[in-house]
Design a protein around this motif. Structure first.
Motif, PDB file in Angstrom:
ATOM      1  N   THR A  19     -13.984  -2.766  10.999  1.00 17.06           N
ATOM      2  CA  THR A  19     -13.683  -3.911  10.456  1.00 17.06           C
ATOM      3  C   THR A  19     -13.758  -5.158  11.814  1.00 17.06           C
ATOM      4  O   THR A  19     -13.815  -6.269  11.472  1.00 17.06           O
ATOM      5  N   ALA A  20     -13.595  -4.539  13.114  1.00 16.61           N
ATOM      6  CA  ALA A  20     -13.815  -5.673  14.097  1.00 16.61           C
ATOM      7  C   ALA A  20     -15.048  -6.022  14.474  1.00 16.61           C
ATOM      8  O   ALA A  20     -15.284  -6.902  15.285  1.00 16.61           O
ATOM      9  N   LEU A  21     -16.014  -5.014  14.195  1.00 15.12           N
ATOM     10  CA  LEU A  21     -17.552  -5.431  14.462  1.00 15.12           C
ATOM     11  C   LEU A  21     -18.211  -6.708  13.783  1.00 15.12           C
ATOM     12  O   LEU A  21     -17.751  -7.062  12.724  1.00 15.12           O
ATOM     13  N   PRO A  22     -18.846  -7.458  14.344  1.00 13.83           N
ATOM     14  CA  PRO A  22     -19.753  -8.334  13.822  1.00 13.83           C
ATOM     15  C   PRO A  22     -20.489  -7.911  12.609  1.00 13.83           C
ATOM     16  O   PRO A  22     -20.844  -6.760  12.886  1.00 13.83           O
ATOM     17  N   ALA A  23     -21.297  -8.799  11.820  1.00 12.31           N
ATOM     18  CA  ALA A  23     -22.297  -8.407  10.977  1.00 12.31           C
ATOM     19  C   ALA A  23     -23.378  -7.706  11.665  1.00 12.31           C
ATOM     20  O   ALA A  23     -23.638  -7.819  12.905  1.00 12.31           O
ATOM     21  N   ARG A  24     -24.019  -6.824  10.702  1.00 10.98           N
ATOM     22  CA  ARG A  24     -25.518  -6.323  10.923  1.00 10.98           C
ATOM     23  C   ARG A  24     -26.361  -6.932  10.305  1.00 10.98           C
ATOM     24  O   ARG A  24     -26.207  -7.419   9.602  1.00 10.98           O
ATOM     25  N   ALA A  25     -27.666  -6.812  11.539  1.00 12.99           N
ATOM     26  CA  ALA A  25     -28.694  -7.643  10.604  1.00 12.99           C
ATOM     27  C   ALA A  25     -29.923  -6.663   9.956  1.00 12.99           C
ATOM     28  O   ALA A  25     -29.788  -5.193  10.719  1.00 12.99           O
ATOM     29  N   GLU A  26     -30.330  -6.833   9.278  1.00 11.10           N
ATOM     30  CA  GLU A  26     -31.419  -6.235   8.577  1.00 11.10           C
ATOM     31  C   GLU A  26     -32.846  -7.068   8.705  1.00 11.10           C
ATOM     32  O   GLU A  26     -32.947  -8.059   8.333  1.00 11.10           O
ATOM     33  N   THR A  27     -33.666  -6.516   9.452  1.00 13.92           N
ATOM     34  CA  THR A  27     -34.973  -6.895   9.709  1.00 13.92           C
ATOM     35  C   THR A  27     -35.875  -7.121   8.545  1.00 13.92           C
ATOM     36  O   THR A  27     -35.943  -6.097   7.644  1.00 13.92           O
ATOM     37  N   VAL A  45     -28.822 -11.801   8.098  1.00 13.19           N
ATOM     38  CA  VAL A  45     -27.500 -11.506   8.371  1.00 13.19           C
ATOM     39  C   VAL A  45     -26.592 -12.033   7.559  1.00 13.19           C
ATOM     40  O   VAL A  45     -26.610 -12.972   7.132  1.00 13.19           O
ATOM     41  N   THR A  46     -25.720 -11.354   6.868  1.00  8.80           N
ATOM     42  CA  THR A  46     -24.570 -11.663   6.033  1.00  8.80           C
ATOM     43  C   THR A  46     -23.390 -11.719   6.960  1.00  8.80           C
ATOM     44  O   THR A  46     -23.103 -11.188   7.693  1.00  8.80           O
ATOM     45  N   THR A  54     -26.046 -16.127   3.561  1.00  6.00           N
ATOM     46  CA  THR A  54     -26.762 -15.311   4.112  1.00  6.00           C
ATOM     47  C   THR A  54     -27.489 -16.119   5.248  1.00  6.00           C
ATOM     48  O   THR A  54     -28.194 -17.404   4.700  1.00  6.00           O
ATOM     49  N   CYS A  55     -27.704 -15.824   6.535  1.00  3.31           N
ATOM     50  CA  CYS A  55     -28.322 -16.331   7.479  1.00  3.31           C
ATOM     51  C   CYS A  55     -29.510 -15.623   7.876  1.00  3.31           C
ATOM     52  O   CYS A  55     -29.560 -14.316   7.972  1.00  3.31           O
ATOM     53  N   HIS A  56     -30.679 -16.309   7.995  1.00  5.30           N
ATOM     54  CA  HIS A  56     -31.971 -15.765   8.640  1.00  5.30           C
ATOM     55  C   HIS A  56     -31.855 -16.124  10.067  1.00  5.30           C
ATOM     56  O   HIS A  56     -32.079 -17.437  10.298  1.00  5.30           O
ATOM     57  N   ILE A  82     -32.524 -20.151  13.375  1.00  2.00           N
ATOM     58  CA  ILE A  82     -31.337 -19.786  12.303  1.00  2.00           C
ATOM     59  C   ILE A  82     -31.274 -20.770  10.878  1.00  2.00           C
ATOM     60  O   ILE A  82     -31.468 -22.063  11.362  1.00  2.00           O
ATOM     61  N   ALA A  83     -31.266 -20.047   9.881  1.00  2.00           N
ATOM     62  CA  ALA A  83     -31.279 -20.889   8.843  1.00  2.00           C
ATOM     63  C   ALA A  83     -30.359 -20.105   7.693  1.00  2.00           C
ATOM     64  O   ALA A  83     -30.331 -19.035   7.641  1.00  2.00           O
TER      65      ALA A  83
END
Length: 165
Positions: A19-27, A45-46, A54-56, A82-83
């Motif tokens: 729960t403390a970790l930042p979001a994970r990215a999916e390439t 990235v969500t 959702t951020c790209h 980023i968008a």
């Protein structure tokens, strides 16, 4: 008995860490830019505390050939973009409302010294979520950054703790 207590403790630590970790990215994209094998990576990235956004994020991924040719073996450039867009109903959890904002995502751009960060800031006056992509270096900060916003005005938004005043 001691094993059961230890197993519960380890499981509790793992749950807290998750729960403390930042979001994970999916390439979601990888675009080759030259014959050396350098690529521009596109990650989705969500935001873990805001559903429906959702951020790209893009960043430069240096190839082994480029690293050998130019030196600086352990580091990628600080260039990024980023968008962020609304991709569903927006539900806002317990977010940091300070001017410093809250880290949403972090990825290493070097072996140790440099990170690509995405920080979320809430602009109360304009009812807008701001996402800032920037690099953080241990010794020298980088002026390279990118910003995107999600206006909440006129949107149906669910706030977990009630909308801040």
């Amino acid at each position: 008995m001691l094993r059961a207590v230890r197993a519960l403790f380890v499981a509790g630590l793992a749950a807290f860490a998750a729960t403390a970790l930042p979001a994970r990215a999916e390439t979601v994209g990888e675009v080759g830019v030259d014959w050396l094998g350098n690529d521009i990576m596109v990650d989705a990235v969500t935001d873990p505390k805001i559903k429906g956004v959702t951020c790209h994020v893009t960043y430069f991924d240096r190839s082994v050939i480029d690293r050998l040719k130019n030196g600086n073996w352990f580091e990628d450039p600080s260039n990024n973009s980023i968008a962020c867009r609304q991709t569903g109903p927006i539900e806002i959890g317990d977010i940091d409302l300070s001017k410093e904002g809250e880290e949403v995502f972090r990825a290493g751009l070097s072996l140790v010294w440099k990170n690509l960060l995405v920080t979320r800031i809430y602009d109360r006056k304009n009812d807008t979520l701001i996402y800032l992509a920037h690099s953080r270096e241990l010794t020298d900060g980088s002026a390279k950054m990118s910003i995107t916003t999600i206006p909440l005005y006129g949107q149906t938004v669910t706030w977990q703790n009630g909308k801040p005043q």
